[in-house]
Motif scaffolding. Structure first.
Motif, PDB file in Angstrom:
ATOM      1  N   VAL A 345      79.376   9.969 139.552  1.00  0.00           N
ATOM      2  CA  VAL A 345      79.664  10.068 138.193  1.00  0.00           C
ATOM      3  C   VAL A 345      80.187   8.912 137.763  1.00  0.00           C
ATOM      4  CG1 VAL A 345      81.014  11.359 136.759  1.00  0.00           C
ATOM      5  CG2 VAL A 345      79.938  12.601 138.363  1.00  0.00           C
ATOM      6  N   ARG A 346      80.862   8.033 138.481  1.00  0.00           N
ATOM      7  CA  ARG A 346      81.672   6.961 137.966  1.00  0.00           C
ATOM      8  C   ARG A 346      80.478   5.845 137.813  1.00  0.00           C
ATOM      9  NH1 ARG A 346      86.457   8.461 141.384  1.00  0.00           N
ATOM     10  NH2 ARG A 346      87.840   9.121 139.998  1.00  0.00           N
ATOM     11  N   VAL A 347      79.655   5.832 138.816  1.00  0.00           N
ATOM     12  CA  VAL A 347      78.195   4.845 138.601  1.00  0.00           C
ATOM     13  C   VAL A 347      77.439   5.390 137.281  1.00  0.00           C
ATOM     14  CG1 VAL A 347      76.037   4.115 139.417  1.00  0.00           C
ATOM     15  CG2 VAL A 347      78.047   4.393 141.026  1.00  0.00           C
ATOM     16  N   LEU A 348      77.233   6.384 137.054  1.00  0.00           N
ATOM     17  CA  LEU A 348      76.325   7.016 136.156  1.00  0.00           C
ATOM     18  C   LEU A 348      77.032   6.712 134.536  1.00  0.00           C
ATOM     19  CD1 LEU A 348      73.954   8.386 135.077  1.00  0.00           C
ATOM     20  CD2 LEU A 348      75.001  10.759 135.480  1.00  0.00           C
ATOM     21  N   GLN A 349      78.231   6.754 134.534  1.00  0.00           N
ATOM     22  CA  GLN A 349      78.898   6.440 133.179  1.00  0.00           C
ATOM     23  C   GLN A 349      78.838   4.867 132.834  1.00  0.00           C
ATOM     24  OE1 GLN A 349      83.256   7.329 133.116  1.00  0.00           O
ATOM     25  NE2 GLN A 349      83.566   6.014 134.779  1.00  0.00           N
ATOM     26  N   ASN A 350      78.691   4.328 133.794  1.00  0.00           N
ATOM     27  CA  ASN A 350      78.574   2.655 133.364  1.00  0.00           C
ATOM     28  C   ASN A 350      77.051   2.174 133.272  1.00  0.00           C
ATOM     29  OD1 ASN A 350      81.169   1.259 133.948  1.00  0.00           O
ATOM     30  ND2 ASN A 350      81.108   2.660 135.602  1.00  0.00           N
ATOM     31  N   MET A 351      76.166   3.138 133.391  1.00  0.00           N
ATOM     32  CA  MET A 351      74.820   3.096 133.371  1.00  0.00           C
ATOM     33  C   MET A 351      74.207   3.100 131.767  1.00  0.00           C
ATOM     34  SD  MET A 351      73.705   2.171 136.331  1.00  0.00           S
ATOM     35  CE  MET A 351      71.955   2.217 136.165  1.00  0.00           C
ATOM     36  N   PRO A 352      73.169   2.536 131.483  1.00  0.00           N
ATOM     37  CA  PRO A 352      72.796   2.409 129.995  1.00  0.00           C
ATOM     38  C   PRO A 352      71.958   3.802 129.606  1.00  0.00           C
ATOM     39  CG  PRO A 352      71.378   1.111 131.331  1.00  0.00           C
ATOM     40  CD  PRO A 352      72.328   1.778 132.162  1.00  0.00           C
ATOM     41  N   TYR A 354      70.922   7.516 127.553  1.00  0.00           N
ATOM     42  CA  TYR A 354      71.085   8.816 127.680  1.00  0.00           C
ATOM     43  C   TYR A 354      71.468   9.167 129.029  1.00  0.00           C
ATOM     44  CZ  TYR A 354      70.778  14.002 126.671  1.00  0.00           C
ATOM     45  OH  TYR A 354      71.128  15.274 126.571  1.00  0.00           O
ATOM     46  N   ARG A 355      72.575   9.873 129.610  1.00  0.00           N
ATOM     47  CA  ARG A 355      72.849   9.919 130.825  1.00  0.00           C
ATOM     48  C   ARG A 355      72.712  11.414 131.349  1.00  0.00           C
ATOM     49  NH1 ARG A 355      76.208   6.687 128.015  1.00  0.00           N
ATOM     50  NH2 ARG A 355      76.291   4.673 128.462  1.00  0.00           N
ATOM     51  N   VAL A 356      72.006  11.741 132.387  1.00  0.00           N
ATOM     52  CA  VAL A 356      71.542  13.077 132.941  1.00  0.00           C
ATOM     53  C   VAL A 356      72.003  13.113 134.544  1.00  0.00           C
ATOM     54  CG1 VAL A 356      70.146  15.052 133.230  1.00  0.00           C
ATOM     55  CG2 VAL A 356      70.104  13.331 131.218  1.00  0.00           C
ATOM     56  N   ILE A 357      72.715  14.090 134.730  1.00  0.00           N
ATOM     57  CA  ILE A 357      73.018  14.327 136.131  1.00  0.00           C
ATOM     58  C   ILE A 357      72.410  15.678 136.436  1.00  0.00           C
ATOM     59  CG2 ILE A 357      75.322  15.356 135.845  1.00  0.00           C
ATOM     60  CD1 ILE A 357      76.064  14.329 138.558  1.00  0.00           C
ATOM     61  N   VAL A 358      71.864  15.621 137.743  1.00  0.00           N
ATOM     62  CA  VAL A 358      71.032  16.900 138.502  1.00  0.00           C
ATOM     63  C   VAL A 358      71.809  17.073 139.621  1.00  0.00           C
ATOM     64  CG1 VAL A 358      68.950  17.847 139.087  1.00  0.00           C
ATOM     65  CG2 VAL A 358      68.881  16.079 137.428  1.00  0.00           C
ATOM     66  N   HIS A 374      83.930  23.750 142.283  1.00  0.00           N
ATOM     67  CA  HIS A 374      82.616  23.649 141.471  1.00  0.00           C
ATOM     68  C   HIS A 374      83.217  23.447 140.022  1.00  0.00           C
ATOM     69  CE1 HIS A 374      80.524  24.011 145.254  1.00  0.00           C
ATOM     70  NE2 HIS A 374      79.470  23.449 144.490  1.00  0.00           N
ATOM     71  N   TYR A 375      83.869  24.681 139.525  1.00  0.00           N
ATOM     72  CA  TYR A 375      84.126  24.662 138.116  1.00  0.00           C
ATOM     73  C   TYR A 375      85.173  23.269 137.745  1.00  0.00           C
ATOM     74  CZ  TYR A 375      85.685  26.508 133.848  1.00  0.00           C
ATOM     75  OH  TYR A 375      85.811  26.798 132.387  1.00  0.00           O
ATOM     76  N   LYS A 376      85.984  23.185 138.584  1.00  0.00           N
ATOM     77  CA  LYS A 376      87.172  22.148 138.219  1.00  0.00           C
ATOM     78  C   LYS A 376      86.465  20.943 138.136  1.00  0.00           C
ATOM     79  CE  LYS A 376      91.410  24.077 139.501  1.00  0.00           C
ATOM     80  NZ  LYS A 376      92.889  24.004 140.166  1.00  0.00           N
ATOM     81  N   PHE A 377      85.171  20.505 139.013  1.00  0.00           N
ATOM     82  CA  PHE A 377      84.771  19.435 139.023  1.00  0.00           C
ATOM     83  C   PHE A 377      83.679  19.290 137.598  1.00  0.00           C
ATOM     84  CE2 PHE A 377      80.988  16.856 139.990  1.00  0.00           C
ATOM     85  CZ  PHE A 377      81.252  15.702 140.343  1.00  0.00           C
ATOM     86  N   GLY A 378      83.194  20.319 137.257  1.00  0.00           N
ATOM     87  CA  GLY A 378      82.540  20.192 135.906  1.00  0.00           C
ATOM     88  C   GLY A 378      83.414  19.919 134.806  1.00  0.00           C
ATOM     89  N   LYS A 379      84.816  20.520 134.861  1.00  0.00           N
ATOM     90  CA  LYS A 379      85.431  19.995 133.781  1.00  0.00           C
ATOM     91  C   LYS A 379      85.879  18.595 133.917  1.00  0.00           C
ATOM     92  CE  LYS A 379      88.834  22.609 132.201  1.00  0.00           C
ATOM     93  NZ  LYS A 379      88.275  23.315 131.111  1.00  0.00           N
ATOM     94  N   SER A 385      83.871  10.961 132.155  1.00  0.00           N
ATOM     95  CA  SER A 385      82.839  10.234 131.898  1.00  0.00           C
ATOM     96  C   SER A 385      82.077  10.710 130.596  1.00  0.00           C
ATOM     97  CB  SER A 385      81.843  10.448 132.998  1.00  0.00           C
ATOM     98  OG  SER A 385      81.358  11.765 132.936  1.00  0.00           O
ATOM     99  N   ASN A 386      81.123   9.977 130.274  1.00  0.00           N
ATOM    100  CA  ASN A 386      80.282   9.993 129.063  1.00  0.00           C
ATOM    101  C   ASN A 386      78.855  10.600 129.439  1.00  0.00           C
ATOM    102  OD1 ASN A 386      79.396   7.925 130.282  1.00  0.00           O
ATOM    103  ND2 ASN A 386      79.732   6.431 128.496  1.00  0.00           N
ATOM    104  N   ILE A 387      78.993  11.430 130.283  1.00  0.00           N
ATOM    105  CA  ILE A 387      77.549  12.076 130.701  1.00  0.00           C
ATOM    106  C   ILE A 387      77.036  12.845 129.522  1.00  0.00           C
ATOM    107  CG2 ILE A 387      76.585  13.454 132.232  1.00  0.00           C
ATOM    108  CD1 ILE A 387      77.992  12.417 134.577  1.00  0.00           C
ATOM    109  N   ASN A 388      75.918  12.922 129.211  1.00  0.00           N
ATOM    110  CA  ASN A 388      75.340  13.856 128.024  1.00  0.00           C
ATOM    111  C   ASN A 388      74.961  15.040 128.693  1.00  0.00           C
ATOM    112  OD1 ASN A 388      74.376  10.695 127.459  1.00  0.00           O
ATOM    113  ND2 ASN A 388      75.067  11.722 125.641  1.00  0.00           N
ATOM    114  N   MET A 389      74.224  15.227 129.783  1.00  0.00           N
ATOM    115  CA  MET A 389      73.754  16.625 130.184  1.00  0.00           C
ATOM    116  C   MET A 389      73.838  16.830 131.657  1.00  0.00           C
ATOM    117  SD  MET A 389      72.109  19.597 129.345  1.00  0.00           S
ATOM    118  CE  MET A 389      71.381  19.000 127.733  1.00  0.00           C
ATOM    119  N   VAL A 390      74.160  18.053 132.266  1.00  0.00           N
ATOM    120  CA  VAL A 390      74.312  18.419 133.575  1.00  0.00           C
ATOM    121  C   VAL A 390      73.323  19.431 133.822  1.00  0.00           C
ATOM    122  CG1 VAL A 390      76.003  19.392 135.248  1.00  0.00           C
ATOM    123  CG2 VAL A 390      76.948  17.842 133.578  1.00  0.00           C
ATOM    124  N   LEU A 391      72.485  19.082 134.827  1.00  0.00           N
ATOM    125  CA  LEU A 391      71.263  20.335 135.267  1.00  0.00           C
ATOM    126  C   LEU A 391      71.641  20.541 136.593  1.00  0.00           C
ATOM    127  CD1 LEU A 391      68.081  18.345 133.927  1.00  0.00           C
ATOM    128  CD2 LEU A 391      69.663  19.492 132.577  1.00  0.00           C
TER     129      LEU A 391
END
Length: 455
Positions: A345-352, A354-358, A374-379, A385-391
């Motif tokens: 997640v910390r890598v993704l937040q530094n990438m350019p 729209y950011r999506v994690i699957v 799992h729920y706490k990790f989602g929070k 981070s500045n992730i836009n979407m969690v799939l």
């Protein structure tokens, strides 16, 4: 491997030799892979018994068998009580014949990355044997030791476990000159229950450490109070992402690029500018660990710099794939636990863009706590981070998406791929991180997405 005669090794293994003596030059536990003057070792597991394949091994050219019962085959046989235990003892015997400098690695995450980095560095110093893949249980460790030859200068051995006592056993087999605990995190909790349990299990690596050996510890992730008695009288080196007092290795001036990390590596021998072809602050930490391990067995600062900069990316471990200009796919599908999820997640937040994690389920967190984790990790995803979407896909991963408040759940991978294709078309700049436990085969999403995009 160090060659041996069956008669000579029989006493080491407390074995009975049947039929003629033979010189053994190779060992195999796979009846389909038989080398020159090969000893086939018939292991027995919960779902198989390799004694059933001994005839196949003989037909393939095996000159002798290591078995737990006599087989009616016209071939030399060493008969022991337990073939798995005998394999480990055979590996330990080869280790005692060797003058190679041996380093051992454990930790909740990054073991294989550190192993590959260390091997890359030490290849500048001499001949190196290293664990294949992540084959790091007692069988894998024994087979790694058996591959050591007299001309090898170094061995890099990865030690893993999911229950207490496993690392103690393999550490004693390896008897390393240097032992590293790369970090401790919430992993294999179904066996270890708590972070304290993880710490106790990882600390077992110091049990086999030579009395004149060295322990290496991550200042940013450790349990020194629990480990210090195991390191009594031994030298200790410490590493950290940032300089603090009493640290031997640290990084400064870290710069994050789209395909690599730049930093200054500080060591007891001086400092060096490193361009590491891997992503993430956690890989800078892994590089510090590998540098410390390598220097502890004789590598120079120049060797470390060359080895790290010549590293190849590791598929499945935050491996960047450029689909098109401005469209990046990060393949982190090798495995998943809380620590490696946070690192990704910390890598993704530094990438350019729209950011999506699957993501799929994280396993072995304990049935009584896995939904909460799992729920706490989602929070946490949203808070750090500045992730836009969690799939998400999987029963437990649903709660990551729910906790994030930015989740979209799927029941099949093809639907995920179709959704991601729309995202790639919609946004000019986009980074997609695909992360999951191996049993979910999340790499199939990576492969299908690449295929469909190229088409």
């Amino acid at each position: 491997m160090v060659p041996f005669f069956l008669s000579g090794i029989a006493s080491v293994l407390n074995a009975k030799l049947v039929n003629i003596d033979q010189i053994i030059k190779t060992v195999s536990i796979d009846s389909r892979i038989i080398g020159e003057q090969c000893l086939f070792i018939a292991l027995k597991g919960s779902r198989f018994d390799a004694h059933d394949f001994a005839a196949q091994a003989v037909n393939a050219g095996a000159k002798a068998l290591l078995v737990s019962r006599y087989l009616f085959l016209n071939v030399s046989q060493l008969i022991v009580f337990d073939t798995r235990y005998a394999l480990c003892q055979l590996g330990a015997w080869v280790r005692r014949q060797s003058t190679s400098r041996i380093v051992a690695i454990t930790g909740s995450m990054g073991k294989t990355s550190v192993k590959e980095m260390t091997s890359s560095i030490l290849h500048n110093c001499g001949k190196v044997v290293a664990t294949y893949g992540n084959f790091n249980n007692d069988i894998g460790v024994a087979l790694t030791l058996l591959r050591i030859q007299k001309q090898d200068d170094f061995a890099v051995v990865e030690l893993g476990s999911n229950s207490f006592g496993e690392i103690a056993k393999t550490s004693e087999l390896v008897s390393p000159h240097t032992a590293l605990i790369n970090n401790i995190s919430y992993a294999h909790l179904s066996g270890f229950r708590t972070l304290s349990g993880v710490s106790r299990a990882k600390g077992e690596i110091f049990i086999g450490l030579s009395m004149i050996g060295r322990g290496i510890i991550n200042v940013n992730s450790h349990d020194w109070l629990s480990w210090r008695h195991l390191l009594c009288g031994r030298s200790v080196w410490r590493f950290s992402l940032k300089f603090t007092s009493n640290v031997d290795f640290f990084a400064s001036d870290i710069v994050f690029n789209i395909d690599r990390m730049h930093f200054v590596f500080h060591t007891p021998q001086g400092k060096s500018n490193i361009s590491l072809p891997l992503l993430g602050y956690h890989n800078v930490s892994n590089a510090l660990a590998a540098g410390a391990l390598s220097m502890s067995v004789g590598a120079s600062l120049s060797d470390i710099t060359k080895g790290l900069e010549n590293m190849n990316g590791l598929p499945g471990r935050l491996y960047p794939i450029i689909l098109d200009k401005g469209k990046v796919l990060l393949d982190d599908t090798y495995n998943s636990n809380i620590g490696s999820m946070l690192a990704a997640v910390r890598v993704l937040q530094n990438m350019p863009g729209y950011r999506v994690i699957v993501i799929s389920d994280m396993l072995e967190l304990g049935v009584d706590r896995e939904v909460i984790y799992h729920y706490k990790f989602g929070k946490n995803i949203i808070s750090i981070s500045n992730i836009n979407m969690v799939l998400s896909i999987g029963v437990l991963a649903y709660f990551i998406g729910k906790g994030s408040g930015r989740g979209k759940h799927f029941f099949d991978k093809s639907s995920i791929v179709s959704y991601l294709m729309c995202v790639l078309v919609k946004y000019k700049l986009v980074t997609i991180l695909i992360k999951g436990s191996r049993v979910f085969s999340m790499d199939s999403i990576v492969q299908e997405l690449r295929r469909r995009w190229l088409c």
